[in-house]
Design an enzyme around this catalytic site. Sequence first.
Site, PDB file in Angstrom:
ATOM      1  CB  VAL A   1      69.261  48.057 -31.047  1.00  0.00           C
ATOM      2  CG1 VAL A   1      68.666  49.071 -30.164  1.00  0.00           C
ATOM      3  CG2 VAL A   1      69.838  46.921 -30.214  1.00  0.00           C
TER       4      VAL A   1
ATOM      5  CB  ALA B   1      75.074  38.380 -23.439  1.00  0.00           C
TER       6      ALA B   1
ATOM      7  CE1 TYR C   1      76.549  42.271 -16.242  1.00  0.00           C
ATOM      8  CE2 TYR C   1      78.336  43.254 -16.907  1.00  0.00           C
ATOM      9  CZ  TYR C   1      77.139  43.156 -16.552  1.00  0.00           C
ATOM     10  OH  TYR C   1      76.205  44.172 -17.243  1.00  0.00           O
TER      11      TYR C   1
ATOM     12  CE  LYS D   1      75.585  46.828 -19.087  1.00  0.00           C
ATOM     13  NZ  LYS D   1      74.443  47.611 -19.714  1.00  0.00           N
TER      14      LYS D   1
ATOM     15  CB  THR E   1      65.438  43.987 -13.675  1.00  0.00           C
ATOM     16  OG1 THR E   1      66.959  43.297 -14.091  1.00  0.00           O
ATOM     17  CG2 THR E   1      65.491  45.287 -12.885  1.00  0.00           C
TER      18      THR E   1
HETATM   19  P1  NAD Z   1      65.298  44.542 -18.308  1.00  0.00           P
HETATM   20  O1  NAD Z   1      65.385  43.154 -18.665  1.00  0.00           O
HETATM   21  O2  NAD Z   1      64.156  44.835 -17.794  1.00  0.00           O
HETATM   22  O3  NAD Z   1      65.590  45.483 -19.555  1.00  0.00           O
HETATM   23  C1  NAD Z   1      66.397  45.193 -20.564  1.00  0.00           C
HETATM   24  C2  NAD Z   1      66.046  45.533 -21.884  1.00  0.00           C
HETATM   25  O4  NAD Z   1      66.495  45.421 -22.872  1.00  0.00           O
HETATM   26  C3  NAD Z   1      64.505  44.835 -22.163  1.00  0.00           C
HETATM   27  O5  NAD Z   1      63.525  45.853 -22.164  1.00  0.00           O
HETATM   28  C4  NAD Z   1      64.693  44.128 -23.643  1.00  0.00           C
HETATM   29  O6  NAD Z   1      63.524  44.214 -24.309  1.00  0.00           O
HETATM   30  C5  NAD Z   1      65.654  45.056 -23.835  1.00  0.00           C
HETATM   31  N1  NAD Z   1      66.379  44.354 -25.111  1.00  0.00           N
HETATM   32  C6  NAD Z   1      67.065  43.466 -25.179  1.00  0.00           C
HETATM   33  N2  NAD Z   1      67.430  43.129 -26.576  1.00  0.00           N
HETATM   34  C7  NAD Z   1      67.139  44.235 -27.256  1.00  0.00           C
HETATM   35  C8  NAD Z   1      67.274  44.628 -28.822  1.00  0.00           C
HETATM   36  N3  NAD Z   1      67.690  43.749 -29.742  1.00  0.00           N
HETATM   37  N4  NAD Z   1      66.439  45.825 -29.101  1.00  0.00           N
HETATM   38  C9  NAD Z   1      66.085  46.590 -28.094  1.00  0.00           C
HETATM   39  N5  NAD Z   1      65.783  46.277 -26.825  1.00  0.00           N
HETATM   40  C10 NAD Z   1      66.442  45.297 -26.504  1.00  0.00           C
HETATM   41  O7  NAD Z   1      66.348  44.690 -17.350  1.00  0.00           O
HETATM   42  P2  NAD Z   1      67.264  45.994 -16.657  1.00  0.00           P
HETATM   43  O8  NAD Z   1      67.923  45.357 -15.413  1.00  0.00           O
HETATM   44  O9  NAD Z   1      66.265  46.929 -16.466  1.00  0.00           O
HETATM   45  O10 NAD Z   1      68.225  46.238 -17.659  1.00  0.00           O
HETATM   46  C11 NAD Z   1      68.266  47.692 -18.267  1.00  0.00           C
HETATM   47  C12 NAD Z   1      69.931  48.166 -18.306  1.00  0.00           C
HETATM   48  O11 NAD Z   1      70.256  48.267 -17.028  1.00  0.00           O
HETATM   49  C13 NAD Z   1      70.704  47.170 -19.135  1.00  0.00           C
HETATM   50  O12 NAD Z   1      71.667  47.992 -19.733  1.00  0.00           O
HETATM   51  C14 NAD Z   1      71.438  46.474 -17.953  1.00  0.00           C
HETATM   52  O13 NAD Z   1      72.785  46.053 -18.344  1.00  0.00           O
HETATM   53  C15 NAD Z   1      71.617  47.578 -16.985  1.00  0.00           C
HETATM   54  N6  NAD Z   1      71.847  47.309 -15.506  1.00  0.00           N
HETATM   55  C16 NAD Z   1      71.073  46.577 -14.997  1.00  0.00           C
HETATM   56  C17 NAD Z   1      71.315  46.185 -13.458  1.00  0.00           C
HETATM   57  C18 NAD Z   1      70.727  45.507 -12.870  1.00  0.00           C
HETATM   58  O14 NAD Z   1      70.843  44.819 -11.841  1.00  0.00           O
HETATM   59  N7  NAD Z   1      69.363  44.837 -13.181  1.00  0.00           N
HETATM   60  C19 NAD Z   1      72.361  46.976 -12.974  1.00  0.00           C
HETATM   61  C20 NAD Z   1      73.241  47.808 -13.710  1.00  0.00           C
HETATM   62  C21 NAD Z   1      73.021  48.099 -14.870  1.00  0.00           C
HETATM   63  C1  IMJ Z   2      74.248  39.503 -15.263  1.00  0.00           C
HETATM   64  C2  IMJ Z   2      74.966  38.344 -15.501  1.00  0.00           C
HETATM   65  C3  IMJ Z   2      75.620  37.937 -14.557  1.00  0.00           C
HETATM   66  C4  IMJ Z   2      75.914  38.555 -13.337  1.00  0.00           C
HETATM   67  C5  IMJ Z   2      74.994  39.550 -13.174  1.00  0.00           C
HETATM   68  C6  IMJ Z   2      74.090  40.114 -13.822  1.00  0.00           C
HETATM   69  N1  IMJ Z   2      74.832  40.300 -12.151  1.00  0.00           N
HETATM   70  C7  IMJ Z   2      74.123  41.463 -12.346  1.00  0.00           C
HETATM   71  C8  IMJ Z   2      73.287  41.079 -13.489  1.00  0.00           C
HETATM   72  C9  IMJ Z   2      75.633  40.280 -10.844  1.00  0.00           C
HETATM   73  C10 IMJ Z   2      73.709  42.430 -11.466  1.00  0.00           C
HETATM   74  C11 IMJ Z   2      72.431  42.096 -14.238  1.00  0.00           C
HETATM   75  N2  IMJ Z   2      73.042  42.904 -15.358  1.00  0.00           N
HETATM   76  C12 IMJ Z   2      73.783  44.279 -14.574  1.00  0.00           C
HETATM   77  C13 IMJ Z   2      73.096  42.904 -16.880  1.00  0.00           C
HETATM   78  O1  IMJ Z   2      73.546  43.709 -17.376  1.00  0.00           O
HETATM   79  C14 IMJ Z   2      72.443  42.030 -17.471  1.00  0.00           C
HETATM   80  C15 IMJ Z   2      72.482  41.716 -18.640  1.00  0.00           C
HETATM   81  C16 IMJ Z   2      71.730  40.447 -19.346  1.00  0.00           C
HETATM   82  C17 IMJ Z   2      71.034  39.740 -18.761  1.00  0.00           C
HETATM   83  C18 IMJ Z   2      70.531  38.708 -19.533  1.00  0.00           C
HETATM   84  C19 IMJ Z   2      69.584  37.455 -18.840  1.00  0.00           C
HETATM   85  C20 IMJ Z   2      68.740  36.812 -19.772  1.00  0.00           C
HETATM   86  C21 IMJ Z   2      69.408  36.415 -21.158  1.00  0.00           C
HETATM   87  N3  IMJ Z   2      70.233  37.364 -21.619  1.00  0.00           N
HETATM   88  C22 IMJ Z   2      70.762  38.527 -20.793  1.00  0.00           C
HETATM   89  N4  IMJ Z   2      71.527  39.382 -21.419  1.00  0.00           N
HETATM   90  C23 IMJ Z   2      71.958  40.461 -20.671  1.00  0.00           C
HETATM   91  O2  IMJ Z   2      69.031  35.450 -22.258  1.00  0.00           O
END
Ligand code: NAD
Ligand code: IMJ
Length: 258
Positions: free
Chosen positions: A68, A98, A158, A165, A196
Site C-alpha cells: 500500500v 509500525a 500499543y 487505529k 499472529t
Molecule cells: P499479520 O502479520 O498476519 O497481518 C498483517 C498484514 O499486514 C501482513 O499480511 C503484512 O504483509 C501486511 N502489511 C504490512 N505492511 C503492508 C504494506 N505496506 N502493504 C500491504 N500489506 C502490508 O497479523 P494480523 O494480526 O493478522 O493483522 C491483521 C490486521 O488485524 C491488522 O490490521 C491488525 O492491526 C489487526 N488486528 C490484529 C489483532 C491481533 O491480536 N493479532 C487484534 C485486532 C486487530
Molecule cells: C501490538 C503492539 C503492542 C501491543 C499489542 C499489539 N497488543 C496486540 C497487538 C496487545 C493484541 C497486535 N495488534 C492488535 C496489532 O495491531 C499489531 C500491529 C503491528 C505489529 C507489528 C509487529 C512487527 C513490526 N511492526 C508491527 N506493526 C504493527 O515490526
Amino acid sequence: MLDLSGKTALVTGIANNRSIAWGIAQQLHAAGAKLAITYLPDDRDRNKGKVAELVEPLSPALFLPCDVQNDAQVDEMFAAIGQSFEKLDILIHCLAFANKEDLSGEFTAISREGFRLALDVSAYSLIQLCRGAKPLMTAGGSVITLTYIGGVKVVPNYNVMGIAKSALEMNVRYLAADLGPSNIRVNGISAGPIRTLASAAIGDIHKMLHHVEEVSPLRRLVSQTEVGNVAAFLASDLSSAITGQILYADCGYEIMGA
Ligand code: NAD
Ligand code: IMJ
C-alpha cells in the site's frame, strides 16, 4: 451457511496461516465467494511463494502483489481486478504496520517519521483502497477493516498503533458517509488479541492473552475463523443495513470495566 456465491472479494493482509486475513479468506471461500488475494512483495519474492502455496486450496482467481506504500502497484492491482472481474463486491483491509521500536517504551518517544509510517500504512491505506475499489463496486459493496481496542482505550505498548487505529475507525465513519449513496457499506471488526505474526513480536503479549482469557465473559480468545465468520456476515446481504460501525469480535472483553 451464509451464501456469497456470485460475489467477488479482494482480500489483503495474508502473511501466513495465522493471519486474520487467512481466516477471513477461508470463510469467504467456504461461503462461495470468488477471491482475489494479495501479498506483500519482498526483495527475493519469498513471501510470494509462501502465500501462494498457502492460498492454493482456495483457488484464487487472481493473486497479486500489493504494497500500500506503492501507489503504482495499487493502481495495477485494481486495473487487473477490473479486467478479470465483472464487478467487485467485497474489500477486506487487514493490514497494519509500525516500526517495531515504536511499539514499546515511552509514547512520547515517537518520531515524526514513525508516526507518518504507522498512519500511512495502517489508516490512509483504507481510503486509498476504497478509492480504487469504488468504480469496480458497480452493484454496491462491502468494505471491512480490522481494528483493535487499543484505538479507543490505552493498551500498554500499543502506542502509535493506537493513534493509527483511532484514525482508521474514524475513516470507517467518513468513508461510510461518503460511499453510502453508492450502496457501498464500510465497517470495522475490532478483534480481541490473537496470536499472529503482528502480535507475536510484542513483549508481554502472553500476559495480555492470558488476561483476556481470564476476564472476557466467554473466558477465551477469539479465533481467526470466528473473525472470518463476522467478516462473512458483514460481506453478505444479511448485514445490508449496517454501515459505519465497529463490531467487537472479542469474546465480550470490551464490555468489562475490570
Ligand atoms: P499479520 O502479520 O498476519 O497481518 C498483517 C498484514 O499486514 C501482513 O499480511 C503484512 O504483509 C501486511 N502489511 C504490512 N505492511 C503492508 C504494506 N505496506 N502493504 C500491504 N500489506 C502490508 O497479523 P494480523 O494480526 O493478522 O493483522 C491483521 C490486521 O488485524 C491488522 O490490521 C491488525 O492491526 C489487526 N488486528 C490484529 C489483532 C491481533 O491480536 N493479532 C487484534 C485486532 C486487530
Ligand atoms: C501490538 C503492539 C503492542 C501491543 C499489542 C499489539 N497488543 C496486540 C497487538 C496487545 C493484541 C497486535 N495488534 C492488535 C496489532 O495491531 C499489531 C500491529 C503491528 C505489529 C507489528 C509487529 C512487527 C513490526 N511492526 C508491527 N506493526 C504493527 O515490526
